[in-house]
Design an enzyme around this catalytic site. Structure first.
Site, PDB file in Angstrom:
ATOM      1  N   LYS A  79      -9.757  -2.998  -3.265  1.00  0.00           N
ATOM      2  CA  LYS A  79     -10.376  -2.331  -2.128  1.00  0.00           C
ATOM      3  C   LYS A  79     -11.753  -2.924  -1.817  1.00  0.00           C
ATOM      4  O   LYS A  79     -12.422  -3.455  -2.711  1.00  0.00           O
ATOM      5  CB  LYS A  79     -10.471  -0.838  -2.460  1.00  0.00           C
ATOM      6  CG  LYS A  79     -10.822   0.097  -1.319  1.00  0.00           C
ATOM      7  CD  LYS A  79     -10.720   1.535  -1.832  1.00  0.00           C
ATOM      8  CE  LYS A  79     -11.219   2.552  -0.828  1.00  0.00           C
ATOM      9  NZ  LYS A  79     -11.167   3.928  -1.386  1.00  0.00           N
ATOM     10  N   SER A 154      -9.362   7.240   1.500  1.00  0.00           N
ATOM     11  CA  SER A 154      -9.986   6.054   2.048  1.00  0.00           C
ATOM     12  C   SER A 154      -9.289   4.746   1.660  1.00  0.00           C
ATOM     13  O   SER A 154      -9.616   3.687   2.208  1.00  0.00           O
ATOM     14  CB  SER A 154     -11.447   5.989   1.579  1.00  0.00           C
ATOM     15  OG  SER A 154     -11.533   5.967   0.159  1.00  0.00           O
ATOM     16  N   SER A 178      -8.260  10.007  -2.188  1.00  0.00           N
ATOM     17  CA  SER A 178      -8.229   8.674  -1.577  1.00  0.00           C
ATOM     18  C   SER A 178      -7.248   7.694  -2.210  1.00  0.00           C
ATOM     19  O   SER A 178      -7.043   6.613  -1.670  1.00  0.00           O
ATOM     20  CB  SER A 178      -9.626   8.057  -1.585  1.00  0.00           C
ATOM     21  OG  SER A 178     -10.459   8.729  -0.673  1.00  0.00           O
TER      22      SER A 178
END
Length: 468
Positions: A79, A154, A178
């Site tokens: 990420k 996210s 997330s």
């Protein structure tokens, strides 16, 4: 079958046995990325040159007869909000586009130590604070199953990449859902690890420190297409780093619980308008477990509604003091609007109330630990509702609906518990899905139950994205 279609377990075995090379694996995944990523925008930084060089090094090591680590030559993604040496930790924020990290975060270092090859970075919202993966720096990630709805956040880029075959393992992190929410939205497996299981900090900002809520609730975890890959990724990611004072060195397999194992299921989460398809998914998961010998009962764990309130009290107060000024200064318009709507719905509290909330959380933890002695597994819907439409959170009313749906996702982070998101059932184009929670350090119980459900539902296969 093309190599990009394999899970990490099978791909690592082929490379180890010399039936495939790391170069072949990386080439296959990069070719897949080139085909599908322009449609969904899941991977926003591609490391083609670096990945090919790492693959050649991996193949040379095998040719010399070196002992091979568990993910030797397996392509993965990480990420955009964790440090990768020599690359920006931009977190989807335009002013941070040149904020280059000098060393790997522990979770990235652990993936490399295990032989994994990073092919790219996956998208997230600005500052990783929405369940929509959209920002002014990298643009919007689309859900490959239905581009009109969120891919989650996210770690939405991670979930979408995994669903479409851009790597077998995608790193994510979770403070309010997330990892689990993108797994649900994209129809893959997502493991939110428990407190302190995986070392978790960014060397680029470690000396600054983080708010109490993030210290207690934020964790790392993998997205995968198989439960066995989630188990493998956990073992790899959890290698220690003593700079993280929270990390605890405990076995991956805990003591066997009393048999039969009891699972409490909560099809309709209190205070949330639960979609019938999500409630049905929880009940179906219960039936799968019952068929495997688990004792399953619809029973409420303690303090669920109050737990949601405590999560907001702690996190909103942290965000208002620290992240909100940064969001206003550096964030994009949608990120600012979404955070403003959240702060209008849940007000920050004063110091006395904040400390009281942390104290009350401690009492709730004791009640939950007692409950989990009797019911080692708890199963909620991952979200109460179906994935929301893109950009649904930028108005107060829209954010209210999003936060209502998120209620089941907030208990695990509040209490520092592991949670495994697994697809169960279908609704139109989408998979429905559940999360399995257990006591801290008992990811193994979640994974065992997840494998039972996966055996009944079928292993997730990579999909071609639906065009927008």
């Amino acid at each position: 079958m093309d190599l990009w279609q394999l899970d990490a377990t099978d791909l690592a075995r082929l490379i180890r046995n010399g039936k495939a090379s790391a170069v072949d694996a990386v080439d296959s995944v990069l070719k897949r990325l080139g085909k599908v990523n322009p449609v969904i925008n899941a991977v926003v930084r591609v490391y083609e040159e670096e990945a090919r060089a790492a693959a050649e090094t991996a193949d040379a090591a095998r040719a010399r007869g070196h002992a091979l680590p568990p993910l030797h030559g397996v392509p993965v993604t990480v990420k955009i909000n964790v440090d990768v040496a020599g690359q920006p930790t931009d977190n989807g924020v335009v002013p941070l586009k040149d904020f280059v990290a000098q060393e790997d975060s522990p979770v990235v270092a652990n993936l490399r130590h295990a032989g994994a090859i990073i092919v790219g970075r996956t998208n997230a919202p600005a500052f990783s604070m929405r369940i929509f993966s959209d920002n002014a720096l990298h643009g919007r990630t689309l859900n490959p199953r239905d581009p009109s709805v969120t891919p989650g956040g996210s770690s939405g880029g991670a979930g979408a990449a995994t669903a479409t075959g851009i790597g077998a393992i995608a790193h994510g992190n979770d403070i309010g859902g997330s990892v689990r929410i993108p797994a649900y939205c994209n129809g893959v497996v997502g493991l939110r690890t428990g407190f302190a299981r995986i070392p978790s900090f960014n060397p680029s900002s470690a000396n600054v420190g983080r708010p109490v809520g993030a210290v207690l609730m934020a964790v790392q975890g993998p997205h995968t297409r198989t439960v066995r890959d989630a188990r493998l990724a956990l073992e790899v990611m959890a290698r220690g780093d003593r700079r993280d004072w929270r990390w605890n060195d405990v076995p991956m397999q805990g003591p066997p619980p009393a048999r039969p194992i009891k699972a409490a299921i909560v099809p309709e989460f209190p205070g949330a308008k639960t979609h019938p398809a999500q409630a049905a998914a929880v009940r179906q998961a219960g039936k799968h477990l019952q068929g495997a010998g688990y004792v399953v009962e619809e029973i409420l764990p303690p303090d669920l509604e109050r737990g949601v309130e405590l999560w907001h009290m702690i996190c909103v107060t942290d965000v208002f003091a620290g992240l909100w000024p940064q969001m206003q200064k550096m964030g994009d318009p949608d990120g600012i609007a979404a955070m403003r709507a959240w702060l209008e719905l849940h007000k920050p509290v004063d110091l006395t109330t904040y400390v009281a909330a942390l104290t009350e959380r401690e009492g709730m933890l004791f009640r939950w630990m007692s409950f989990l002695q009797q019911w080692p597994l708890v199963i909620f819907p991952t979200l109460a509702d179906l994935p929301p439409k893109q950009v649904a959170d930028v108005t107060v009313e829209g954010q209210k609906q999003v936060l209502n749906s998120m209620r089941p996702a907030l208990i695990a982070p509040l209490l520092g518990l592991p949670g495994l998101a697994v697809p169960v059932g279908r609704h139109d184009k989408l998979r429905t899905g559940i999360q399995i929670m257990a006591m801290r350090n008992r990811e193994d119980l979640c994974l065992d139950a997840g494998e039972v459900i996966e055996a009944a539902e079928g292993v997730v296969a990579p999909i071609d994205p639906v065009p927008a």
